[in-house]
Design a protein around this motif. Sequence first.
Motif, PDB file in Angstrom:
ATOM      1  N   LEU A  47       3.557  -1.127  12.566  1.00  0.00           N
ATOM      2  CA  LEU A  47       4.240  -2.405  12.601  1.00  0.00           C
ATOM      3  C   LEU A  47       5.414  -2.341  13.578  1.00  0.00           C
ATOM      4  O   LEU A  47       6.068  -1.302  13.696  1.00  0.00           O
ATOM      5  N   SER A  48       5.666  -3.464  14.230  1.00  0.00           N
ATOM      6  CA  SER A  48       6.817  -3.583  15.122  1.00  0.00           C
ATOM      7  C   SER A  48       7.637  -4.796  14.724  1.00  0.00           C
ATOM      8  O   SER A  48       7.093  -5.780  14.217  1.00  0.00           O
ATOM      9  N   PHE A  64       4.675   7.239   5.657  1.00  0.00           N
ATOM     10  CA  PHE A  64       5.247   6.237   6.550  1.00  0.00           C
ATOM     11  C   PHE A  64       6.437   6.829   7.301  1.00  0.00           C
ATOM     12  O   PHE A  64       7.177   7.664   6.762  1.00  0.00           O
ATOM     13  N   THR A  65       6.631   6.350   8.529  1.00  0.00           N
ATOM     14  CA  THR A  65       7.777   6.769   9.332  1.00  0.00           C
ATOM     15  C   THR A  65       8.421   5.556   9.975  1.00  0.00           C
ATOM     16  O   THR A  65       7.746   4.785  10.657  1.00  0.00           O
ATOM     17  N   ILE A  66       9.709   5.396   9.742  1.00  0.00           N
ATOM     18  CA  ILE A  66      10.457   4.315  10.382  1.00  0.00           C
ATOM     19  C   ILE A  66      11.191   4.884  11.593  1.00  0.00           C
ATOM     20  O   ILE A  66      11.697   6.017  11.541  1.00  0.00           O
ATOM     21  N   SER A  67      11.228   4.113  12.671  1.00  0.00           N
ATOM     22  CA  SER A  67      11.953   4.530  13.865  1.00  0.00           C
ATOM     23  C   SER A  67      12.490   3.294  14.570  1.00  0.00           C
ATOM     24  O   SER A  67      12.085   2.175  14.269  1.00  0.00           O
ATOM     25  N   LEU A  72       7.371   0.733  12.117  1.00  0.00           N
ATOM     26  CA  LEU A  72       6.954   1.394  10.884  1.00  0.00           C
ATOM     27  C   LEU A  72       5.550   1.938  11.112  1.00  0.00           C
ATOM     28  O   LEU A  72       4.594   1.165  11.200  1.00  0.00           O
ATOM     29  N   GLN A  73       5.457   3.247  11.260  1.00  0.00           N
ATOM     30  CA  GLN A  73       4.158   3.898  11.379  1.00  0.00           C
ATOM     31  C   GLN A  73       3.653   4.200   9.983  1.00  0.00           C
ATOM     32  O   GLN A  73       4.315   4.902   9.213  1.00  0.00           O
ATOM     33  N   MET A  74       2.495   3.665   9.663  1.00  0.00           N
ATOM     34  CA  MET A  74       1.930   3.806   8.328  1.00  0.00           C
ATOM     35  C   MET A  74       0.615   4.574   8.417  1.00  0.00           C
ATOM     36  O   MET A  74      -0.329   4.107   9.058  1.00  0.00           O
ATOM     37  N   ASN A  75       0.585   5.742   7.812  1.00  0.00           N
ATOM     38  CA  ASN A  75      -0.607   6.588   7.803  1.00  0.00           C
ATOM     39  C   ASN A  75      -1.125   6.751   6.377  1.00  0.00           C
ATOM     40  O   ASN A  75      -0.418   6.476   5.402  1.00  0.00           O
ATOM     41  N   SER A  76      -2.350   7.205   6.264  1.00  0.00           N
ATOM     42  CA  SER A  76      -2.970   7.451   4.953  1.00  0.00           C
ATOM     43  C   SER A  76      -2.787   6.254   4.032  1.00  0.00           C
ATOM     44  O   SER A  76      -2.377   6.376   2.868  1.00  0.00           O
ATOM     45  N   LEU A  77      -3.108   5.091   4.546  1.00  0.00           N
ATOM     46  CA  LEU A  77      -2.879   3.853   3.796  1.00  0.00           C
ATOM     47  C   LEU A  77      -3.758   3.791   2.559  1.00  0.00           C
ATOM     48  O   LEU A  77      -4.910   4.253   2.550  1.00  0.00           O
ATOM     49  N   LYS A  78      -3.181   3.196   1.509  1.00  0.00           N
ATOM     50  CA  LYS A  78      -3.859   3.039   0.233  1.00  0.00           C
ATOM     51  C   LYS A  78      -3.959   1.549  -0.095  1.00  0.00           C
ATOM     52  O   LYS A  78      -3.198   0.729   0.427  1.00  0.00           O
ATOM     53  N   SER A  79      -4.835   1.218  -1.012  1.00  0.00           N
ATOM     54  CA  SER A  79      -4.995  -0.191  -1.388  1.00  0.00           C
ATOM     55  C   SER A  79      -3.684  -0.754  -1.937  1.00  0.00           C
ATOM     56  O   SER A  79      -3.382  -1.928  -1.738  1.00  0.00           O
ATOM     57  N   GLU A  80      -2.916   0.085  -2.604  1.00  0.00           N
ATOM     58  CA  GLU A  80      -1.649  -0.389  -3.167  1.00  0.00           C
ATOM     59  C   GLU A  80      -0.577  -0.652  -2.113  1.00  0.00           C
ATOM     60  O   GLU A  80       0.498  -1.141  -2.437  1.00  0.00           O
ATOM     61  N   ASP A  81      -0.857  -0.323  -0.851  1.00  0.00           N
ATOM     62  CA  ASP A  81       0.063  -0.673   0.230  1.00  0.00           C
ATOM     63  C   ASP A  81      -0.149  -2.114   0.706  1.00  0.00           C
ATOM     64  O   ASP A  81       0.623  -2.612   1.540  1.00  0.00           O
ATOM     65  N   THR A  82      -1.174  -2.764   0.197  1.00  0.00           N
ATOM     66  CA  THR A  82      -1.444  -4.150   0.572  1.00  0.00           C
ATOM     67  C   THR A  82      -0.286  -5.049   0.170  1.00  0.00           C
ATOM     68  O   THR A  82       0.134  -5.066  -0.991  1.00  0.00           O
TER      69      THR A  82
END
Length: 114
Positions: A20-21, A67-70, A80-90
């Motif tokens: 995300l940006s 997740f990593t914020i920069s 916001l770099q989001m890795n290993s996303l899960k359904s609960e991140d929806t």
Amino acid sequence: QVQLVESGGGLVQPGGSLRLSCAASGIIFSMYGMAWYRQAPGKQRELVADILSGGRTNYADSVKGRFTISRDNAKNTVYLQMNSLKSEDTAVYYCNAHRNYVYWGQGTQVTVSS
């Protein structure tokens, strides 16, 4: 006029990644703390990650290690770099700028589903 414009949301499979940006205008970006919040249907908005003007970061326990914020002060943008996303991140993800005042973006939808 302050504007925070999010981008990068979408549909991704579990285990996938998204970045995300949030592009800011109308503020002295380098002086603001920046954060990402999210709100899932039927739930309260919650803090996902925060990065202060000096660069210190803070994460919700549920996203630590994934997740990593920069921030890029030259581009007035927070990521916001989001890795290993899960359904609960929806959720709808919102950008936030905070210092003397608090500003919000319009949000971007992230859906994690197979």
